[in-house]
Design a protein around this motif. Structure first.
Motif, short mmCIF file in Angstrom:
data_model
loop_
_atom_site.label_atom_id
_atom_site.label_comp_id
_atom_site.label_asym_id
_atom_site.label_seq_id
_atom_site.Cartn_x
_atom_site.Cartn_y
_atom_site.Cartn_z
N SER A 193 0.80 -1.22 0.07
CA SER A 193 -0.16 0.02 -0.03
C SER A 193 0.83 1.24 0.02
N SER A 194 2.08 1.13 0.18
CA SER A 194 2.98 2.35 0.24
C SER A 194 3.54 2.56 -1.16
N ALA A 195 3.35 3.66 -1.76
CA ALA A 195 4.17 4.12 -2.97
C ALA A 195 5.40 4.58 -2.57
N VAL A 196 6.49 4.12 -3.25
CA VAL A 196 7.99 4.39 -3.00
C VAL A 196 8.45 5.13 -4.11
N PHE A 197 8.24 4.67 -5.69
CA PHE A 197 8.53 5.42 -6.85
C PHE A 197 7.51 5.47 -7.82
N ALA A 198 7.55 6.50 -8.61
CA ALA A 198 6.64 6.41 -9.60
C ALA A 198 7.13 6.83 -10.97
N ALA A 199 7.03 6.35 -12.00
CA ALA A 199 7.31 6.51 -13.57
C ALA A 199 6.01 6.93 -14.12
N VAL A 200 5.95 8.36 -14.54
CA VAL A 200 4.72 8.95 -14.59
C VAL A 200 4.86 9.82 -16.15
N PRO A 201 3.86 9.28 -16.86
CA PRO A 201 4.07 10.25 -18.01
C PRO A 201 3.93 11.83 -18.05
N THR A 202 4.72 12.53 -18.72
CA THR A 202 4.51 14.02 -18.65
C THR A 202 3.37 14.64 -19.20
N LEU A 203 3.23 15.76 -18.71
CA LEU A 203 1.97 16.37 -19.05
C LEU A 203 1.95 16.71 -20.56
N THR A 212 5.83 0.05 -5.37
CA THR A 212 5.23 0.08 -3.95
C THR A 212 5.69 -0.98 -3.13
N GLY A 213 5.94 -0.59 -2.01
CA GLY A 213 6.59 -1.58 -0.87
C GLY A 213 6.26 -1.01 0.66
N ASP A 214 6.01 -2.13 1.48
CA ASP A 214 5.54 -1.64 2.88
C ASP A 214 6.75 -1.91 3.91
N ALA A 215 7.65 -2.73 3.28
CA ALA A 215 8.77 -3.03 4.37
C ALA A 215 10.08 -3.22 3.77
N SER A 216 10.97 -2.90 4.32
CA SER A 216 12.48 -2.70 3.61
C SER A 216 12.90 -4.39 3.47
N ASP A 217 12.56 -5.29 4.20
CA ASP A 217 12.88 -6.68 3.95
C ASP A 217 12.13 -7.33 2.98
N GLN A 218 11.01 -6.66 2.07
CA GLN A 218 10.19 -7.26 1.28
C GLN A 218 10.48 -6.69 -0.33
N PRO A 219 10.30 -7.44 -1.19
CA PRO A 219 10.49 -6.88 -2.41
C PRO A 219 9.58 -5.93 -2.90
N LEU A 220 9.96 -4.92 -3.92
CA LEU A 220 9.14 -3.84 -4.45
C LEU A 220 8.15 -4.42 -5.43
N THR A 221 6.98 -3.92 -5.87
CA THR A 221 5.85 -4.33 -6.61
C THR A 221 6.01 -3.34 -7.78
N PHE A 222 6.16 -3.63 -8.79
CA PHE A 222 5.99 -2.83 -9.97
C PHE A 222 4.27 -2.89 -10.45
N LEU A 223 3.64 -1.59 -10.08
CA LEU A 223 2.30 -1.89 -10.25
C LEU A 223 1.95 -0.91 -11.55
#
Length: 357
Positions: free
Chosen positions: A116-126, A138-149
């Motif tokens: 549920s925690s957004a860590v980074f985002a690759a967002v298209p430009t205006l 996204t990722g909730d804990a430092s010992d867990q893999p990040l998820t590409f959503l």
């Protein structure tokens, strides 16, 4: 579902330029179906993303809350409108399997909800046209893999939705995207300035997953843990089925992967390449030789595996077919990169259904 252990998070943080997001998402935040675009570009001329961090947090929070509520009720209808396409189809299959075999539901429950925690985002430009897709880590804990959503907005009035997410692979190099606060260029499916177009790259990965190294004679695909695990699984099952006899004398087994052509998202990386997300469906078919019987499809403790239980048997004399769905993320280098290879960077596999006789 197959999930992989994560590499050191610091490696990923140090090696990326994703738009960094702060704070933890509030899953029960008030809904705003169409977040307004950022009102103006950056004063230094840096391309401006079409979503601000707080808007991304809200979108991801609503998606996560939707998934959690639908999972709790095992009600696929509750996934609408935020979860669509393959993500909805995969969960519909999971709910059906859980209801059919509740005692074996733990075999597929797993970590199916994106963090549920957004860590980074690759967002298209205006100014990017519609539909427009973003990739949020996204990722909730430092010992867990990040998820590409993956998230998509079909038009200016439509809510952001997702057709899938994939889990970061261990030990693979991660690409860099735009610097913090900047937008990332959206890459079309037929972009020809890459080693392969996004469509071709997904098709190539599916072909190698299906046919092995022979499908990559020019060695354009880098090694990755998901492909290794899938090929090892096939070989281990083949060896078990044909124990004590020559290979394939009792049964043959093959899994064929097919890209879902309508589900692609690609954003530019700082090296001129792209992160490409997509979905595969696959069919693992075990064909039994005439007169033979195969069995042993159980888990620890002797209980039948979920795929076998759904067929009502643990022995087969003709065939045993299992369907899966997988969401993947690839880094496709620019065509100009000397020796560049397509690097799979994330994957998430779901069991869907089975049949047998």
């Amino acid at each position: 579902m197959t999930r992989h252990p994560r590499p050191d998070r610091r490696t990923l943080l140090a090696g990326t330029g994703f738009l960094t997001l702060s704070g933890v998402l509030a899953a029960c935040a008030p809904s705003e179906d169409t977040p307004p675009a950022a009102s103006s570009g950056a004063s230094d001329g840096t391309p401006t993303p079409n979503l601000r961090p707080e808007q991304i947090e809200r979108v991801v929070g609503e998606i996560v809350a939707t998934v959690a509520e639908a999972d709790k009720a095992k009600d696929a209808a509750a996934l609408a409108p935020r979860v669509t396409g393959s993500a909805a189809a995969f969960r519909t299959a999971a709910y059906a399997a859980q209801k059919a075999e509740p005692e074996l539901a733990s075999q597929i429950a797993g970590q199916l909800v994106p963090p549920s925690s957004a860590v980074f985002a690759a967002v298209p430009t205006l100014g990017t046209g519609f539909p427009r897709s973003s990739v949020v880590l996204t990722g909730d804990a430092s010992d867990q893999p990040l998820t590409f959503l993956q998230i998509t907005q079909e038009d200016a009035r439509a809510p952001y939705t997702t057709w899938g997410w994939a889990v970061q692979m261990p030990g693979v190099p991660m690409p860099r995207i735009a610097p913090e606060g900047a937008g990332a260029e959206a890459v079309p499916p037929d972009a020809d300035d890459l080693l392969m177009t996004p469509t071709q790259a997904l098709a190539h990965y599916a072909k190698v997953l299906s046919d092995g190294a022979a499908a990559d004679p020019r060695k354009q695909l880098a090694a990755d843990p998901y492909l290794t695990a899938m090929h090892k699984g096939i070989q281990d099952e083949r060896a078990q089925l044909n124990r004590g006899v020559e290979q394939d004398q009792v049964a043959t087994i093959r899994e064929v992967y097919t890209p879902v052509g309508t589900e692609q998202a690609a954003v530019r990386t700082t090296d001129g390449g792209a992160i490409v997300m997509g979905t595969f469906t696959s069919v693992r078919r075990l064909a039994v030789k005439p007169g033979a019987t195969v069995g042993g499809f159980t888990v620890e403790g002797g209980a039948p595996s979920l795929p076998a239980a759904l067929t009502g048997r643990t022995e087969f004399t003709r065939e045993f077919v299992r369907d899966y769905g997988t969401t993947v993320a690839l880094h496709v280098p620019p065509r100009s990169a000397s020796g560049g290879k397509i690097q799979p960077i994330a994957a998430l596999r779901h069991f869907l259904r089975s049949s047998g006789s």
